[in-house]
Motif scaffolding. Structure first.
Motif, PDB file in Angstrom:
ATOM      1  N   PHE A   1      24.141  58.683  52.784  1.00 20.71           N
ATOM      2  CA  PHE A   1      23.431  57.151  52.247  1.00 20.71           C
ATOM      3  C   PHE A   1      24.864  56.869  51.993  1.00 20.71           C
ATOM      4  CE2 PHE A   1      19.184  55.389  50.880  1.00 20.71           C
ATOM      5  CZ  PHE A   1      18.539  55.455  51.365  1.00 20.71           C
ATOM      6  N   GLY A   2      24.584  55.499  52.057  1.00 15.18           N
ATOM      7  CA  GLY A   2      26.584  54.521  51.754  1.00 15.18           C
ATOM      8  C   GLY A   2      25.463  53.713  50.258  1.00 15.18           C
ATOM      9  N   ALA A   3      26.010  52.217  50.730  1.00 13.55           N
ATOM     10  CA  ALA A   3      25.553  51.109  50.608  1.00 13.55           C
ATOM     11  C   ALA A   3      24.818  50.930  51.185  1.00 13.55           C
ATOM     12  CB  ALA A   3      27.106  49.877  50.710  1.00 13.55           C
ATOM     13  N   PRO A   4      24.279  50.250  50.233  1.00 15.46           N
ATOM     14  CA  PRO A   4      22.090  49.594  50.321  1.00 15.46           C
ATOM     15  C   PRO A   4      22.171  48.774  52.195  1.00 15.46           C
ATOM     16  CG  PRO A   4      22.503  49.551  48.623  1.00 15.46           C
ATOM     17  CD  PRO A   4      23.954  49.706  48.820  1.00 15.46           C
ATOM     18  N   GLY A   5      21.377  49.202  52.707  1.00 12.85           N
ATOM     19  CA  GLY A   5      21.134  49.304  54.130  1.00 12.85           C
ATOM     20  C   GLY A   5      22.702  49.507  54.822  1.00 12.85           C
ATOM     21  N   ALA A   6      23.070  50.326  54.664  1.00 17.44           N
ATOM     22  CA  ALA A   6      23.980  51.419  55.122  1.00 17.44           C
ATOM     23  C   ALA A   6      23.192  52.200  56.392  1.00 17.44           C
ATOM     24  CB  ALA A   6      25.331  51.764  54.910  1.00 17.44           C
ATOM     25  N   PHE A   7      22.885  52.776  56.183  1.00 15.48           N
ATOM     26  CA  PHE A   7      21.614  53.945  57.234  1.00 15.48           C
ATOM     27  C   PHE A   7      20.568  52.873  57.689  1.00 15.48           C
ATOM     28  CE2 PHE A   7      18.171  56.343  57.555  1.00 15.48           C
ATOM     29  CZ  PHE A   7      17.636  57.850  57.562  1.00 15.48           C
ATOM     30  N   ALA A   8      19.911  51.919  57.445  1.00 15.18           N
ATOM     31  CA  ALA A   8      19.003  51.220  58.012  1.00 15.18           C
ATOM     32  C   ALA A   8      20.265  50.589  59.163  1.00 15.18           C
ATOM     33  CB  ALA A   8      18.122  50.359  57.462  1.00 15.18           C
ATOM     34  N   ALA A   9      20.717  50.388  59.179  1.00  8.13           N
ATOM     35  CA  ALA A   9      22.293  49.448  60.322  1.00  8.13           C
ATOM     36  C   ALA A   9      22.508  50.938  61.256  1.00  8.13           C
ATOM     37  CB  ALA A   9      22.825  49.216  59.353  1.00  8.13           C
ATOM     38  N   ALA A  10      22.270  52.043  61.207  1.00  5.51           N
ATOM     39  CA  ALA A  10      22.764  52.918  61.826  1.00  5.51           C
ATOM     40  C   ALA A  10      21.823  53.436  62.419  1.00  5.51           C
ATOM     41  CB  ALA A  10      23.632  54.262  61.247  1.00  5.51           C
ATOM     42  N   VAL A  11      21.038  53.245  62.281  1.00  8.44           N
ATOM     43  CA  VAL A  11      19.823  53.577  62.757  1.00  8.44           C
ATOM     44  C   VAL A  11      19.484  52.592  64.163  1.00  8.44           C
ATOM     45  CG1 VAL A  11      17.063  54.048  63.216  1.00  8.44           C
ATOM     46  CG2 VAL A  11      18.443  55.042  60.941  1.00  8.44           C
ATOM     47  N   VAL A  12      19.546  51.437  63.624  1.00  7.95           N
ATOM     48  CA  VAL A  12      19.464  50.438  64.734  1.00  7.95           C
ATOM     49  C   VAL A  12      20.588  51.025  65.694  1.00  7.95           C
ATOM     50  CG1 VAL A  12      19.568  48.284  64.502  1.00  7.95           C
ATOM     51  CG2 VAL A  12      18.420  48.999  63.035  1.00  7.95           C
ATOM     52  N   THR A  13      21.867  50.121  65.464  1.00  3.99           N
ATOM     53  CA  THR A  13      22.907  50.311  65.928  1.00  3.99           C
ATOM     54  C   THR A  13      22.962  51.917  67.292  1.00  3.99           C
ATOM     55  OG1 THR A  13      24.200  49.776  64.836  1.00  3.99           O
ATOM     56  CG2 THR A  13      25.125  50.659  65.761  1.00  3.99           C
ATOM     57  N   ALA A  14      22.452  53.509  66.700  1.00  3.11           N
ATOM     58  CA  ALA A  14      22.288  54.012  68.069  1.00  3.11           C
ATOM     59  C   ALA A  14      21.110  54.275  68.598  1.00  3.11           C
ATOM     60  CB  ALA A  14      22.089  55.737  66.426  1.00  3.11           C
ATOM     61  N   ALA A  15      20.329  53.852  68.480  1.00  4.03           N
ATOM     62  CA  ALA A  15      18.925  53.656  68.988  1.00  4.03           C
ATOM     63  C   ALA A  15      19.482  52.571  70.063  1.00  4.03           C
ATOM     64  CB  ALA A  15      17.486  53.121  68.484  1.00  4.03           C
ATOM     65  N   LYS A  16      20.100  51.391  69.645  1.00  4.31           N
ATOM     66  CA  LYS A  16      20.407  50.396  70.800  1.00  4.31           C
ATOM     67  C   LYS A  16      21.170  50.739  71.480  1.00  4.31           C
ATOM     68  CE  LYS A  16      21.737  45.803  69.095  1.00  4.31           C
ATOM     69  NZ  LYS A  16      21.929  45.345  68.178  1.00  4.31           N
ATOM     70  N   ASP A  17      22.536  51.297  71.315  1.00  4.89           N
ATOM     71  CA  ASP A  17      23.776  52.331  72.082  1.00  4.89           C
ATOM     72  C   ASP A  17      22.944  53.225  73.201  1.00  4.89           C
ATOM     73  OD1 ASP A  17      25.480  50.332  70.222  1.00  4.89           O
ATOM     74  OD2 ASP A  17      26.131  52.300  69.717  1.00  4.89           O
ATOM     75  N   LYS A  18      21.917  53.644  72.728  1.00  8.11           N
ATOM     76  CA  LYS A  18      20.895  54.545  73.583  1.00  8.11           C
ATOM     77  C   LYS A  18      20.017  54.356  74.792  1.00  8.11           C
ATOM     78  CE  LYS A  18      19.798  58.919  74.671  1.00  8.11           C
ATOM     79  NZ  LYS A  18      20.923  59.724  75.239  1.00  8.11           N
ATOM     80  N   LEU A  19      19.507  53.201  74.131  1.00  7.93           N
ATOM     81  CA  LEU A  19      18.648  52.175  75.115  1.00  7.93           C
ATOM     82  C   LEU A  19      19.756  51.287  76.058  1.00  7.93           C
ATOM     83  CD1 LEU A  19      15.635  50.316  74.832  1.00  7.93           C
ATOM     84  CD2 LEU A  19      17.706  49.053  75.557  1.00  7.93           C
ATOM     85  N   ALA A  20      20.577  50.731  75.365  1.00  2.21           N
ATOM     86  CA  ALA A  20      21.750  50.143  76.981  1.00  2.21           C
ATOM     87  C   ALA A  20      22.548  51.343  77.720  1.00  2.21           C
ATOM     88  CB  ALA A  20      22.733  49.708  75.501  1.00  2.21           C
ATOM     89  N   GLY A  21      21.998  52.972  77.354  1.00  2.00           N
ATOM     90  CA  GLY A  21      22.759  53.713  78.007  1.00  2.00           C
ATOM     91  C   GLY A  21      22.387  53.612  79.582  1.00  2.00           C
ATOM     92  N   MET A  22      20.747  53.924  79.132  1.00  2.00           N
ATOM     93  CA  MET A  22      19.692  54.497  79.234  1.00  2.00           C
ATOM     94  C   MET A  22      18.858  53.003  80.433  1.00  2.00           C
ATOM     95  SD  MET A  22      18.246  57.048  77.147  1.00  2.00           S
ATOM     96  CE  MET A  22      16.632  57.639  78.392  1.00  2.00           C
ATOM     97  N   PHE A  23      19.045  52.073  80.158  1.00  2.00           N
ATOM     98  CA  PHE A  23      18.001  50.526  80.338  1.00  2.00           C
ATOM     99  C   PHE A  23      19.033  49.706  81.012  1.00  2.00           C
ATOM    100  CE2 PHE A  23      14.839  54.000  78.242  1.00  2.00           C
ATOM    101  CZ  PHE A  23      14.201  54.511  80.196  1.00  2.00           C
ATOM    102  N   ASP A  24      18.188  48.978  80.154  1.00  2.00           N
ATOM    103  CA  ASP A  24      18.568  46.972  80.280  1.00  2.00           C
ATOM    104  C   ASP A  24      19.074  46.700  78.353  1.00  2.00           C
ATOM    105  OD1 ASP A  24      19.604  45.002  79.939  1.00  2.00           O
ATOM    106  OD2 ASP A  24      18.748  44.303  82.245  1.00  2.00           O
ATOM    107  N   PRO A  25      20.177  46.513  78.562  1.00  2.00           N
ATOM    108  CA  PRO A  25      20.670  46.189  76.935  1.00  2.00           C
ATOM    109  C   PRO A  25      19.187  44.901  76.328  1.00  2.00           C
ATOM    110  CG  PRO A  25      22.674  46.248  77.778  1.00  2.00           C
ATOM    111  CD  PRO A  25      21.994  46.250  78.753  1.00  2.00           C
ATOM    112  N   ASN A  26      19.158  44.055  77.088  1.00  2.00           N
ATOM    113  CA  ASN A  26      18.115  43.058  77.278  1.00  2.00           C
ATOM    114  C   ASN A  26      16.562  43.960  77.301  1.00  2.00           C
ATOM    115  OD1 ASN A  26      19.704  40.940  76.789  1.00  2.00           O
ATOM    116  ND2 ASN A  26      19.323  41.291  79.121  1.00  2.00           N
ATOM    117  N   ASP A  27      16.656  44.880  77.642  1.00  2.00           N
ATOM    118  CA  ASP A  27      14.799  45.231  76.893  1.00  2.00           C
ATOM    119  C   ASP A  27      14.664  46.147  75.230  1.00  2.00           C
ATOM    120  OD1 ASP A  27      14.910  45.545  80.121  1.00  2.00           O
ATOM    121  OD2 ASP A  27      15.444  47.553  79.842  1.00  2.00           O
ATOM    122  N   VAL A  28      16.045  45.562  74.722  1.00  2.00           N
ATOM    123  CA  VAL A  28      15.257  46.075  73.162  1.00  2.00           C
ATOM    124  C   VAL A  28      14.618  43.947  72.737  1.00  2.00           C
ATOM    125  CG1 VAL A  28      17.017  45.226  71.009  1.00  2.00           C
ATOM    126  CG2 VAL A  28      18.162  47.016  72.666  1.00  2.00           C
TER     127      VAL A  28
END
Length: 212
Positions: free
Chosen positions: A113-140
């Protein structure tokens, strides 16, 4: 030593409404989330991969039982819960692929945990990056970065609340429902074939105060 005060908190997805799918013939809708408290509550955490739901325009489906359980644990009354969620679709998505996206989100958050919101932002970024690498970024279809402060919650049921995701506005940042910012990520005029409209509802259930 003063006793700590806790409440049992459950954050539950209730249902998803597809007003308009991304794919003309319907979507294979899924979601992943990672939630965690700060060290004040011993960094209690939970991850979720929802079932894959087949949805067409005008259809609504409920999350049943544990299928929509984003978080469920005891939390200190002076703590916060951070949640990162990503909802997506792809006509070739599988349960194995959804779990791989969730694993990436858990790893990306790192548990710290760091500043409020940093943990949640890291989750979203990692999930989006993984989906984009497997499928289409527009599938978010939509993402949520949410911070829930315990001292702002009422005992009993809070909600239901609702998130709305469209092609023009599908990145949501929330701080206990008092602040919401939506970032335009796609221009529908530039991408006329990309368009969707979803609503996902959820509740936050808060138990009685307990001292230990």
């Amino acid at each position: 030593m003063a006793s700590s005060q806790k409440r049992f908190v459950s954050i539950l997805l209730q249902e998803v409404m597809c007003n308009r799918p991304e794919d003309t013939f319907g979507d294979e809708f899924f979601g992943v989330s990672v939630a965690q408290t700060s060290p004040i509550s011993a960094s209690r955490n939970k991850s979720l991969a929802t079932p894959i739901l087949e949805l067409r325009g005008g259809e609504k489906k409920a999350f049943r039982g544990d299928d929509g359980k984003v978080f469920a644990d005891e939390v200190e009354t002076d703590d916060r819960i951070e949640i990162g969620l990503m909802f997506g679709e792809d006509d070739s998505i599988t349960g194995t692929a959804v779990n791989a996206i969730l694993d990436a989100a858990v790893s990306g958050a790192g548990g710290s945990f760091g500043a409020p919101g940093a943990f949640a932002a890291a989750v979203v970024t990692a999930a989006k990056d993984k989906l984009a690498g497997m499928f289409d970024p527009n599938d978010v279809l939509g993402t949520v970065q949410k911070v829930v402060y315990m001292d702002k919650l009422q005992e009993g049921r809070n909600g239901p609340y609702q998130w709305k995701f469209t092609a023009d506005s599908h990145s949501i940042v929330e701080d206990n429902h008092r602040f919401e910012a939506k970032e335009t990520l796609l221009d529908s005029k530039t991408h006329p074939l990309l368009d969707w409209n979803y609503r996902v509802s959820y509740v936050i259930d808060v138990g009685r105060l307990s001292s230990r």
